[in-house]
Design a protein around this motif. Structure first.
Motif, short mmCIF file in Angstrom:
data_model
loop_
_atom_site.label_atom_id
_atom_site.label_comp_id
_atom_site.label_asym_id
_atom_site.label_seq_id
_atom_site.Cartn_x
_atom_site.Cartn_y
_atom_site.Cartn_z
N ASP A 87 0.87 -1.19 0.00
CA ASP A 87 0.00 0.00 0.00
C ASP A 87 0.91 1.23 0.00
O ASP A 87 1.51 1.57 1.03
CB ASP A 87 -0.91 0.00 1.23
CG ASP A 87 -1.95 1.13 1.18
OD1 ASP A 87 -1.71 2.14 0.49
OD2 ASP A 87 -3.01 0.99 1.82
N VAL A 89 0.89 4.37 0.55
CA VAL A 89 0.09 5.47 1.12
C VAL A 89 0.74 6.83 0.84
O VAL A 89 1.90 7.06 1.19
CB VAL A 89 -0.06 5.29 2.64
CG1 VAL A 89 -0.91 6.43 3.23
CG2 VAL A 89 -0.67 3.95 2.97
N ARG A 114 -2.08 -2.09 -3.82
CA ARG A 114 -3.42 -1.57 -3.49
C ARG A 114 -3.30 -0.10 -3.12
O ARG A 114 -2.61 0.27 -2.18
CB ARG A 114 -3.95 -2.34 -2.28
CG ARG A 114 -5.44 -2.34 -2.02
CD ARG A 114 -6.16 -1.05 -1.70
NE ARG A 114 -5.53 -0.18 -0.73
CZ ARG A 114 -5.91 1.07 -0.48
NH1 ARG A 114 -6.92 1.62 -1.10
NH2 ARG A 114 -5.26 1.80 0.40
N ASN A 116 -5.28 4.17 -3.71
CA ASN A 116 -6.35 4.96 -4.33
C ASN A 116 -5.84 5.49 -5.68
O ASN A 116 -4.66 5.33 -6.04
CB ASN A 116 -6.84 6.06 -3.37
CG ASN A 116 -5.75 7.04 -2.98
OD1 ASN A 116 -5.04 7.55 -3.84
ND2 ASN A 116 -5.63 7.31 -1.69
N GLU A 119 -2.68 7.70 -5.80
CA GLU A 119 -1.43 6.99 -5.50
C GLU A 119 -0.95 6.15 -6.68
O GLU A 119 0.24 6.20 -7.06
CB GLU A 119 -1.64 6.10 -4.25
CG GLU A 119 -1.84 6.92 -2.98
CD GLU A 119 -2.52 6.16 -1.85
OE1 GLU A 119 -2.55 6.71 -0.73
OE2 GLU A 119 -3.08 5.05 -2.07
N VAL A 133 -2.94 11.78 2.49
CA VAL A 133 -3.20 10.39 2.13
C VAL A 133 -4.43 10.24 1.22
O VAL A 133 -4.81 9.13 0.85
CB VAL A 133 -3.39 9.50 3.39
CG1 VAL A 133 -2.12 9.48 4.20
CG2 VAL A 133 -4.58 9.96 4.22
N CYS A 189 -6.17 1.14 4.36
CA CYS A 189 -5.05 0.38 4.94
C CYS A 189 -5.51 -1.00 5.40
O CYS A 189 -4.82 -2.01 5.17
CB CYS A 189 -4.44 1.15 6.11
SG CYS A 189 -3.81 2.77 5.65
MG MG Z 1 -4.72 4.83 1.82
#
Ligand code: MG
Ligand code: ATP
Ligand code: TZP
Ligand code: MG
Length: 260
Positions: A87, A89, A114, A116, A119, A133, A189
């Motif tokens: 992730d 982030v 994984r 959004n 990102e 974030v 998360c």
């Molecule tokens: Mg996130």
């Protein structure tokens, strides 16, 4: 679906995650039927990663030293055939976060990426808006997710109102979930950790494992909203954990919304 297998096998998910979401992630994994362990020290991360069902690398509150240790854990997981979820982030919010995410993608074989839209777009050099974030992008999210999956040779899960799960060729678009999931910190998360539990029990079919995890998570959010929308977001968070604990494979098959 795999929730029965998770509850039977109780897979260990080694989480190297951020300080904001540690407790929520551990409780979410326990509710689901998995077994969380949070461990960061360079002296032990390789030993734990090797025996885990999955390893989660989440850079939410990163430091250079923590990234070094994530590389150690990730490479040990790779040698043992343990799937690794990343992730990234806040990638795109700072150059440091983007660079460290790319370092992990270069030095560790990632099974599932994984993030959004902001990102994932930032990692691909596509214009995006990332504030801390929270991130978004205007372009074709399916195309960006497919390109990321191809470039990093992984499954890409790009989340938001629609969740996209792709290996670069086949694409699952999932339409479950609820906007209140964005009002509780750490849902993205926790989803990374939940994907870890699903791939741990279905290593040879990770794209369907990841899609099932996303569907399960989104439906838990919908059901929790139905139960608590008159009370508010604090009750929603509790109800969401209750749903992770109690939803069945059969309910998820009935309620999941694939494709447009
Ligand atoms: Mg996130
Ligand atoms: P951000 O950092 O922007 O909050 P994130 O990393 O927390 O992103 P999200 O994209 O918020 O991750 O995804 C977390 C969960 O919330 C996913 O299950 C996703 O499907 C769900 N979700 C996010 N936005 C919506 C929305 N508008 N409608 C329905 N579900 C959503
Ligand atoms: N700051 C650093 S990590 C973090 C915050 C607020 C948690 C982010 O959680 P999520 O799941 O990406 O919303
Ligand atoms: Mg969120």
């Amino acid at each position: 679906m795999s929730i029965d297998r998770i509850r039977q096998e109780n897979p260990l998910v080694h989480c190297m995650t951020n300080v904001v979401v540690t407790n929520f992630t551990a409780n979410g994994l326990l509710a689901l039927g998995a077994s969380p362990v949070m461990a960061y020290a360079k002296e032990e991360v390789a030993d734990l990663a090797r025996i885990a069902g999955a390893l989660l690398l989440n850079i939410g509150t990163l430091s250079s030293e923590q990234i070094d240790n994530m590389v150690v854990a990730g490479q040990a997981a790779n040698q043992a055939g343990v799937p690794v979820v990343l992730d990234p982030v806040g990638a795109g919010a700072t150059t440091f976060r983007t660079d460290m995410s790319k370092r992990l993608l270069e030095q560790v074989k990632i099974s599932v990426l994984r993030g959004n839209a902001g990102e994932i777009a930032s990692l691909m050099g596509v214009e995006a808006s990332v504030k801390g974030v929270d991130g978004s992008m205007d372009g074709d999210k399916i195309e960006v997710a497919k390109q990321a999956a191809k470039q990093f040779k992984c499954i890409c899960v790009l989340t938001g109102e629609t969740d996209i799960v792709t290996d670069g060729t086949s694409v699952h678009s999932l339409h479950n979930g609820h906007p209140w999931l964005t009002k509780v910190v750490g849902t993205g998360c926790l989803l990374g950790a939940v994907i870890g539990a699903f791939v741990a029990v279905r290593r040879h079919d990770m794209i369907h494992a990841a899609a099932d995890a996303v569907a399960y998570f989104g439906i838990a959010g919908e059901q929790a909203f139905q139960q608590t929308n008159e009370e508010g977001i604090g009750s929603f968070q509790q109800a969401f954990l209750n749903q992770l604990f109690s939803l069945t494979d059969q309910q998820v098959e009935q309620l999941r919304r694939n494709q447009a």
